[in-house]
Design a protein around this motif. Structure first.
Motif, PDB file in Angstrom:
ATOM      1  N   ILE A 187     -27.344  -1.110 -12.022  1.00  0.00           N
ATOM      2  CA  ILE A 187     -27.419  -1.164 -13.489  1.00  0.00           C
ATOM      3  C   ILE A 187     -28.782  -0.613 -13.897  1.00  0.00           C
ATOM      4  N   LYS A 188     -28.781   0.603 -14.397  1.00  0.00           N
ATOM      5  CA  LYS A 188     -30.036   1.309 -14.671  1.00  0.00           C
ATOM      6  C   LYS A 188     -30.911   0.598 -15.699  1.00  0.00           C
ATOM      7  N   ALA A 189     -30.310  -0.157 -16.612  1.00  0.00           N
ATOM      8  CA  ALA A 189     -31.091  -0.823 -17.664  1.00  0.00           C
ATOM      9  C   ALA A 189     -32.104  -1.806 -17.087  1.00  0.00           C
ATOM     10  N   PHE A 190     -31.840  -2.302 -15.879  1.00  0.00           N
ATOM     11  CA  PHE A 190     -32.760  -3.269 -15.276  1.00  0.00           C
ATOM     12  C   PHE A 190     -34.049  -2.623 -14.789  1.00  0.00           C
ATOM     13  N   ILE A 191     -34.139  -1.303 -14.872  1.00  0.00           N
ATOM     14  CA  ILE A 191     -35.391  -0.665 -14.503  1.00  0.00           C
ATOM     15  C   ILE A 191     -36.493  -1.019 -15.490  1.00  0.00           C
ATOM     16  N   VAL A 192     -36.113  -1.403 -16.716  1.00  0.00           N
ATOM     17  CA  VAL A 192     -37.110  -1.767 -17.737  1.00  0.00           C
ATOM     18  C   VAL A 192     -37.864  -3.032 -17.333  1.00  0.00           C
ATOM     19  N   PRO A 193     -37.177  -4.155 -17.077  1.00  0.00           N
ATOM     20  CA  PRO A 193     -37.938  -5.331 -16.606  1.00  0.00           C
ATOM     21  C   PRO A 193     -38.621  -5.103 -15.270  1.00  0.00           C
ATOM     22  N   TYR A 194     -38.011  -4.281 -14.419  1.00  0.00           N
ATOM     23  CA  TYR A 194     -38.643  -3.991 -13.121  1.00  0.00           C
ATOM     24  C   TYR A 194     -40.010  -3.346 -13.313  1.00  0.00           C
ATOM     25  N   MET A 195     -40.116  -2.457 -14.300  1.00  0.00           N
ATOM     26  CA  MET A 195     -41.358  -1.707 -14.509  1.00  0.00           C
ATOM     27  C   MET A 195     -42.406  -2.470 -15.313  1.00  0.00           C
TER      28      MET A 195
ATOM     29  N   THR B 237     -35.738  -1.507   5.215  1.00  0.00           N
ATOM     30  CA  THR B 237     -35.490  -0.489   4.201  1.00  0.00           C
ATOM     31  C   THR B 237     -34.250  -0.865   3.410  1.00  0.00           C
ATOM     32  N   VAL B 238     -34.090  -0.271   2.246  1.00  0.00           N
ATOM     33  CA  VAL B 238     -32.944  -0.529   1.373  1.00  0.00           C
ATOM     34  C   VAL B 238     -32.302   0.807   0.996  1.00  0.00           C
ATOM     35  N   PRO B 239     -31.004   0.963   1.245  1.00  0.00           N
ATOM     36  CA  PRO B 239     -30.328   2.193   0.808  1.00  0.00           C
ATOM     37  C   PRO B 239     -30.347   2.295  -0.716  1.00  0.00           C
ATOM     38  N   ARG B 240     -30.783   3.401  -1.225  1.00  0.00           N
ATOM     39  CA  ARG B 240     -30.904   3.561  -2.670  1.00  0.00           C
ATOM     40  C   ARG B 240     -29.641   4.193  -3.264  1.00  0.00           C
ATOM     41  N   ALA B 241     -29.475   3.924  -4.548  1.00  0.00           N
ATOM     42  CA  ALA B 241     -28.304   4.444  -5.249  1.00  0.00           C
ATOM     43  C   ALA B 241     -28.476   5.927  -5.548  1.00  0.00           C
TER      44      ALA B 241
ATOM     45  N   LEU C 143     -32.848   8.787 -20.192  1.00  0.00           N
ATOM     46  CA  LEU C 143     -34.158   8.141 -20.038  1.00  0.00           C
ATOM     47  C   LEU C 143     -34.164   7.122 -18.913  1.00  0.00           C
ATOM     48  N   LEU C 144     -33.139   6.267 -18.851  1.00  0.00           N
ATOM     49  CA  LEU C 144     -33.111   5.238 -17.814  1.00  0.00           C
ATOM     50  C   LEU C 144     -33.012   5.853 -16.422  1.00  0.00           C
ATOM     51  N   SER C 145     -32.218   6.924 -16.310  1.00  0.00           N
ATOM     52  CA  SER C 145     -32.109   7.606 -15.007  1.00  0.00           C
ATOM     53  C   SER C 145     -33.450   8.190 -14.586  1.00  0.00           C
ATOM     54  N   ARG C 146     -34.164   8.764 -15.552  1.00  0.00           N
ATOM     55  CA  ARG C 146     -35.474   9.335 -15.233  1.00  0.00           C
ATOM     56  C   ARG C 146     -36.459   8.248 -14.816  1.00  0.00           C
ATOM     57  N   MET C 147     -36.367   7.079 -15.443  1.00  0.00           N
ATOM     58  CA  MET C 147     -37.246   5.971 -15.078  1.00  0.00           C
ATOM     59  C   MET C 147     -36.965   5.499 -13.653  1.00  0.00           C
ATOM     60  N   VAL C 148     -35.691   5.418 -13.306  1.00  0.00           N
ATOM     61  CA  VAL C 148     -35.334   5.006 -11.951  1.00  0.00           C
ATOM     62  C   VAL C 148     -35.816   6.044 -10.938  1.00  0.00           C
ATOM     63  N   LYS C 149     -35.602   7.307 -11.256  1.00  0.00           N
ATOM     64  CA  LYS C 149     -36.043   8.384 -10.359  1.00  0.00           C
ATOM     65  C   LYS C 149     -37.556   8.375 -10.190  1.00  0.00           C
ATOM     66  N   PHE C 150     -38.281   8.022 -11.255  1.00  0.00           N
ATOM     67  CA  PHE C 150     -39.739   7.933 -11.176  1.00  0.00           C
ATOM     68  C   PHE C 150     -40.152   6.846 -10.185  1.00  0.00           C
ATOM     69  N   VAL C 151     -39.495   5.693 -10.288  1.00  0.00           N
ATOM     70  CA  VAL C 151     -39.802   4.597  -9.368  1.00  0.00           C
ATOM     71  C   VAL C 151     -39.467   4.999  -7.938  1.00  0.00           C
TER      72      VAL C 151
ATOM     73  N   PHE D  11     -30.515  -5.096  -8.839  1.00  0.00           N
ATOM     74  CA  PHE D  11     -29.678  -4.252  -9.690  1.00  0.00           C
ATOM     75  C   PHE D  11     -30.154  -2.800  -9.743  1.00  0.00           C
ATOM     76  N   VAL D  12     -31.422  -2.558  -9.394  1.00  0.00           N
ATOM     77  CA  VAL D  12     -31.890  -1.162  -9.312  1.00  0.00           C
ATOM     78  C   VAL D  12     -32.016  -0.712  -7.861  1.00  0.00           C
ATOM     79  N   LYS D  13     -31.509  -1.544  -6.959  1.00  0.00           N
ATOM     80  CA  LYS D  13     -31.438  -1.210  -5.536  1.00  0.00           C
ATOM     81  C   LYS D  13     -32.802  -0.954  -4.898  1.00  0.00           C
ATOM     82  N   GLN D  14     -33.768  -1.740  -5.338  1.00  0.00           N
ATOM     83  CA  GLN D  14     -35.075  -1.714  -4.687  1.00  0.00           C
ATOM     84  C   GLN D  14     -35.172  -2.784  -3.598  1.00  0.00           C
ATOM     85  N   HIS D  15     -34.314  -3.801  -3.693  1.00  0.00           N
ATOM     86  CA  HIS D  15     -34.319  -4.892  -2.725  1.00  0.00           C
ATOM     87  C   HIS D  15     -32.913  -5.396  -2.494  1.00  0.00           C
ATOM     88  N   VAL D  16     -32.777  -6.185  -1.427  1.00  0.00           N
ATOM     89  CA  VAL D  16     -31.513  -6.855  -1.144  1.00  0.00           C
ATOM     90  C   VAL D  16     -31.720  -8.360  -1.319  1.00  0.00           C
ATOM     91  N   VAL D  17     -30.609  -9.089  -1.253  1.00  0.00           N
ATOM     92  CA  VAL D  17     -30.643 -10.525  -1.546  1.00  0.00           C
ATOM     93  C   VAL D  17     -31.607 -11.275  -0.631  1.00  0.00           C
TER      94      VAL D  17
END
Length: 217
Positions: free
Chosen positions: A47-55, A100-104, A111-119, A171-177
């Protein structure tokens, strides 16, 4: 008018960027990588929208610690010590057990896609277990919940942001459970230990003062 000078104890916040520099040094692909992906992780959507709280994690960390300083100085020192100890433990784990974590795969240029790609471009997919995002977010919430100086309204705000940041990591696939649970447990154990140690030091200091001759305390 006299110039306002930053209180000296706030300079201790420089430990955060210093730890960040150390993180950059160890955020490299090692010889052996481990995957901790579970069936639950495969069911969690991207869910790309979660990149906002992540950042907003880093500004949240600084602002909350500054708030602690002005509301409860002991809480500020306890939390900062617990942060430093916990992150150093994480670094030790990363050096001997690198995950490591497999990324989406992202499609689109919104905008949200660009933010995720930046991270993704600026943070290698290593140093995952335990999650420092989750560790520090829970640490701030847990510390605030144990202080009478933090109002219920502020605690609610800290809690909402903390848990939103925590869930954002999966939700942004930076970590697993398992990264999440490890970060939370590490923060809980270290903060509890630091607060007990600080409490024992305070009791010892008070005991020493009571033993001084009259007029010397």
């Amino acid at each position: 008018m006299p110039k306002r000078v930053m209180p000296y104890p706030l300079l201790l916040l420089l430990v955060i960027p210093l730890m960040g520099l150390l993180y950059v040094w160890i955020n490299r692909e090692p010889g052996q990588l481990h995957l901790l992906v579970t069936d639950l992780d495969s069911k969690i959507p991207m869910i790309k929208a979660f990149i906002v709280p992540y950042m907003i994690w880093m500004p949240f960390l600084y602002l909350t610690l500054i708030y602690f300083y002005y509301r409860d100085k002991r809480l500020y020192y306890e939390t900062l010590i617990a942060y430093t100890v916990s992150v150093l433990i994480c670094y030790g784990v990363y050096m001997v057990f690198q995950t490591t974590v497999p990324r989406a795969e992202l499609a689109g240029d919104d905008l949200l896609s660009r933010m995720v790609k930046f991270v993704y471009a600026n943070d290698q997919p290593f140093n995952c277990f335990p999650s420092i995002h989750c560790l520090t977010s829970y640490l701030l919430f847990h510390a605030a919940s144990r202080s009478r100086a933090v109002s219920r309204r502020v605690l609610l705000g800290i809690g909402l942001l903390s848990w939103t940041i925590i869930v954002s990591t999966v939700f942004v696939k930076q970590h697993v459970v398992l990264d999440v649970f490890a970060g939370i447990m590490l923060a809980h154990v270290v903060l509890t230990g630091v607060q007990k140690w600080m409490g024992s030091r305070v009791r010892l200091d008070r005991s020493d003062r009571r033993q001084l001759p009259a007029g010397m305390s």
